[in-house]
Design an enzyme around this catalytic site. Structure first.
Site, mmCIF file in Angstrom:
data_model
loop_
_atom_site.group_PDB
_atom_site.id
_atom_site.type_symbol
_atom_site.label_atom_id
_atom_site.label_comp_id
_atom_site.label_asym_id
_atom_site.label_seq_id
_atom_site.Cartn_x
_atom_site.Cartn_y
_atom_site.Cartn_z
ATOM 1 N N GLY A 274 53.405 6.979 -47.049
ATOM 2 C CA GLY A 274 53.230 7.134 -45.617
ATOM 3 C C GLY A 274 51.824 6.769 -45.171
ATOM 4 O O GLY A 274 50.843 6.963 -45.905
ATOM 5 N N GLY A 275 51.722 6.200 -43.970
ATOM 6 C CA GLY A 275 50.428 5.918 -43.384
ATOM 7 C C GLY A 275 49.735 4.672 -43.875
ATOM 8 O O GLY A 275 48.553 4.455 -43.590
ATOM 9 N N GLY B 46 50.547 1.592 -43.054
ATOM 10 C CA GLY B 46 50.743 0.479 -42.128
ATOM 11 C C GLY B 46 52.062 -0.221 -42.329
ATOM 12 O O GLY B 46 52.231 -1.390 -41.948
ATOM 13 N N THR C 297 55.055 0.246 -40.907
ATOM 14 C CA THR C 297 55.740 -0.156 -39.674
ATOM 15 C C THR C 297 55.058 -1.356 -39.037
ATOM 16 O O THR C 297 55.712 -2.282 -38.547
ATOM 17 C CB THR C 297 55.791 1.022 -38.694
ATOM 18 O OG1 THR C 297 56.507 2.106 -39.287
ATOM 19 C CG2 THR C 297 56.479 0.619 -37.397
ATOM 20 N N THR C 298 53.735 -1.371 -39.057
ATOM 21 C CA THR C 298 52.984 -2.494 -38.474
ATOM 22 C C THR C 298 53.340 -3.801 -39.167
ATOM 23 O O THR C 298 53.662 -4.812 -38.514
ATOM 24 C CB THR C 298 51.479 -2.227 -38.582
ATOM 25 O OG1 THR C 298 51.155 -1.049 -37.842
ATOM 26 C CG2 THR C 298 50.687 -3.407 -38.036
ATOM 27 N N ASP D 208 63.395 5.934 -40.460
ATOM 28 C CA ASP D 208 62.511 7.098 -40.508
ATOM 29 C C ASP D 208 62.818 7.985 -39.305
ATOM 30 O O ASP D 208 62.748 7.523 -38.166
ATOM 31 C CB ASP D 208 61.050 6.639 -40.473
ATOM 32 C CG ASP D 208 60.073 7.771 -40.748
ATOM 33 O OD1 ASP D 208 60.458 8.945 -40.600
ATOM 34 O OD2 ASP D 208 58.916 7.480 -41.102
ATOM 35 N N GLU E 285 43.700 2.340 -52.123
ATOM 36 C CA GLU E 285 43.203 3.690 -52.355
ATOM 37 C C GLU E 285 43.908 4.267 -53.574
ATOM 38 O O GLU E 285 45.050 3.887 -53.881
ATOM 39 C CB GLU E 285 43.451 4.585 -51.134
ATOM 40 C CG GLU E 285 42.707 4.124 -49.887
ATOM 41 C CD GLU E 285 43.029 4.974 -48.668
ATOM 42 O OE1 GLU E 285 43.904 5.870 -48.786
ATOM 43 O OE2 GLU E 285 42.419 4.741 -47.609
ATOM 44 N N ASN F 84 47.261 -3.409 -47.466
ATOM 45 C CA ASN F 84 46.820 -3.401 -46.069
ATOM 46 C C ASN F 84 45.389 -2.855 -45.950
ATOM 47 O O ASN F 84 44.917 -2.116 -46.811
ATOM 48 C CB ASN F 84 47.784 -2.535 -45.250
ATOM 49 C CG ASN F 84 47.658 -2.775 -43.762
ATOM 50 O OD1 ASN F 84 47.138 -3.800 -43.321
ATOM 51 N ND2 ASN F 84 48.127 -1.832 -42.963
#
Length: 656
Positions: free
Chosen positions: A15-16, A18, A20-21, A45, A223, A250
């Site tokens: 999650g988080g 990117g 969807t982008t 989602d 990360e 991303n």
């Protein structure tokens, strides 16, 4: 990059990141590359962000994009799909269930009105199969839920195979009895239902594993936690023989004029992780999406983002320096801090929000620092996200049995399979035996009782929330810990978990109602007693989740517009559920303005900060800057008030 001939393209990841982008951007590229091809972009989602990214309304009705008419967009709503499914197939399903159990149809009808675990994924897989079978759509592009719940979606075809096999057994036995009694048999609506669903399911399973028809694209950030989750995700997809199209990394920092020390440190860490990615996952196509100084929202920004994608091998070289440089201090000034929860009697703390905002890190820092501050207290830190990252954070292997992280802090990642096995023994075995009429005097069994037991061999994807709830109930009833901190799943499935006490209460109440009606026939008074005990625990937890003297929910979010929009929706849901949430944590604020990059990002973040009094008027806002390197201690310093501070906790009255 992505073949325009594929029928099914899935985008998933932690999650988080990117997801969807990039899904929206690449869907637009596919539509523009082949204007004659009919594409449908769907979000599975329950807390989707399609509308936030595309900057236009997205509903459960497919609508073409204004400038890409061959690309339609739709957000699936499980409740709407379930209602349509019931209207179309409800009678057939009720008929099959009645033929498979000695209960009457009127006994089973209330099941439709109960909350179903995994209903989002179940309705999604059925709808995608239906759409592609109908031929009105050439390509379906799925913007999926984060990793754990995407895997749940991908497990559903095997689960449905099992369910349909059981239903077919019921129907076959009915066919045999009809032929024996009347000498003939005429196929009915139940046969038609099974034939249609089995045909669509088999076609869907074949499509899903065919590299010429489908591909799964993994989105990640450079990360550590994202890298570890991506590695596990790849292994699980390989195990299921699902074709991986490639990996999209991303928000990569490519270069900056006169970069600041913080920028350079962050870039160096990213490049080290990219190197680890290529070494750990060789053979995959890896693409890079540069960090965007402005959020890519709307058609123009999304199309511009696609033009900036580049293969990893084309990434500009950066000379890596040894890791382990000292932390770069960041000042935010005098800020709000969360009071010491243990001093105020809080027993349960939950962190939640959109994926990738730092929920796991905030939960870990909260538990770690409180445990060190109170060596005489016992704390438990639990991950209820099916795609756990808690062990990655502490670099410790965690599982269902709690493991010491500190002498007075235990860590746990819920293993749904272990909890389910105990749940089977405590409740499900007896319930299935009752449905099957086993050892029930006076009940004529007209089918193979093993068919019901076959249902237990493959639990439905979607029981994660139930199993997490049962673990929380067990920990609460044991009274072993002074504080339990929950690291939750991303927003959509977090809300499913928070709604689960009410859902489980409904299921248990129905089971008890049926037992009372037929107790003289089925017996098993000890099962009824266990169910009553479970019901009492669930009702107690429902009350505790609304008690500001017992629980606190801490929303975590980043300074991004799409994240803020989802956080506002989460807060509205929490208000509706009556769950106290007096604080919110705004994480990763960029405050270093010493270079052009930092100046641009800091201004963007400050612009969003200026909106917060309007959007989060009821929350006390805790702000955490972007730290490098982050640590449990440094985050805790921004998160919690200093030891010895005695600020009243805002829950109606001071519990201290």
């Amino acid at each position: 990059m992505i073949p325009t001939t594929h029928q099914l393209v899935l985008f998933s990841g932690k999650g988080g990141v990117g997801k969807t982008t990039l899904t929206c951007a690449l869907a637009r590229q596919l539509a523009q590359a082949d204007p004659q091809r009919r594409l449908l972009l769907i979000s599975t989602d329950p807390a989707h962000s399609l509308g936030d990214v595309l900057d236009l309304p997205v509903t459960d009705r497919a609508q073409p994009l204004p400038d890409c008419p061959n690309l339609q967009v739709r957000a699936l709503q499980a409740e709407v799909l379930l209602a349509a499914f019931k209207q179309t197939y409800g009678a057939a399903l009720e008929l099959i269930a009645e033929r498979g159990s000695w209960f009457g149809r009127e006994d089973l009808l209330p099941v439709w009105d109960l909350a179903w675990p995994g209903v989002d994924e179940l309705m999604a897989i059925l709808e995608v199969n239906r759409l592609l079978a109908g031929g009105a759509i050439d390509t379906v592009i799925l913007d999926t839920a984060p990793t754990g719940h995407t895997l749940r979606l991908l497990e559903l075809p095997d689960f449905l195979d099992n369910v349909l096999a059981v239903f077919a057994t019921f129907q076959a036995k009915h066919r045999e009895l009809s032929q024996a009694l009347t000498g003939t048999y005429r196929a009915d609506e139940a046969d038609a239902f099974l034939a249609q669903l089995q045909g669509e399911l088999q076609a869907g399973k074949a499509r899903l594993t065919d590299p010429d028809s489908s591909s799964v694209w993994l989105v990640m950030l450079p990360e550590h936690l994202s890298l570890e989750e991506t590695r596990r995700f790849c292994q699980q997809l390989q195990h299921r023989r699902l074709p991986i199209g490639g990996i999209l990394v991303n928000q990569v920092l490519l270069g900056s004029l006169q970069p600041s020390p913080l920028y350079l440190a962050r870039q160096q860490e990213q490049y080290r992780l990219l190197k680890a990615l290529t070494e750990g996952l060789p053979g995959y196509r890896i693409w890079i999406a540069p960090y965007q100084l402005q959020e890519p929202i709307g058609a123009t920004a999304l199309d511009r983002l696609v033009t900036q994608l580049l293969p990893l091998q084309d990434l500009p070289e950066v000379n890596l320096v040894p890791a382990g440089s000292p932390g770069i201090p960041v000042e935010l000034g005098t800020e709000v801090r969360i009071p010491d929860l243990l001093n105020h009697g809080i027993r349960l703390a939950l962190t939640g929000g959109k994926g990738g905002v730092g929920k796991t890190t905030v939960a870990g820092a909260l538990a770690w620092n409180l445990a060190k501050r109170h060596p005489d207290k016992q704390l438990l830190l639990v991950s209820i996200d099916p795609a756990h990252s808690l062990g990655d954070l502490f670099e410790v292997k965690l599982g269902q049995d709690p493991v010491p992280l500190l002498p007075n802090l235990m860590g746990q990642e819920i293993d749904a399979a272990v909890v389910l096995e105990q749940f089977r023994q405590d409740y499900l075995e007896d319930i299935v035996a009752i449905l099957a009429g086993e050892s029930t005097p006076g009940v004529e069994v007209q089918y193979d009782p093993q068919a019901w037991r076959q249902l237990l061999q493959m639990p439905p994807p979607g029981l994660d929330e139930v199993m997490a709830l049962l673990t929380v109930l067990k920990q609460g009833s044991a009274g072993q810990f002074d504080l339990v901190v929950l690291d939750t799943a991303p927003t959509g499935h977090l809300l499913r978990f928070l709604q689960m006490p009410q859902a489980l209460e409904g299921w248990v109440s129905l089971a008890l109602k049926l037992w009372l009606k037929y107790r003289d026939v089925v017996g098993r008074a000890e099962l009824a007693q266990r169910l009553r005990g479970l019901l009492a625990q669930v009702r107690q937890l429902r009350q505790q989740l609304q008690d500001p003297q017992f629980v606190t929910f801490i929303p975590v979010f980043n300074p991004e517009q799409a994240v803020l929009a989802e956080t506002q929706r989460l807060l509205t849901e929490l208000d509706g559920l009556g769950i106290p949430h007096p604080y919110a944590v705004l994480n990763r604020i960029w405050v270093d303005r010493s270079d052009a990059f930092g100046q641009a990002v800091a201004e963007r973040h400050q612009a969003l900060l200026a909106q917060l009094p309007e959007h989060l008027a009821q929350q006390l806002l805790v702000r955490i800057p972007f730290l490098h390197p982050p640590s449990l201690e440094s985050i805790g310093a921004y998160l919690l008030e200093a030891a010895g501070t005695n600020t009243p906790y805002p829950c109606g009255k001071d519990l201290g």
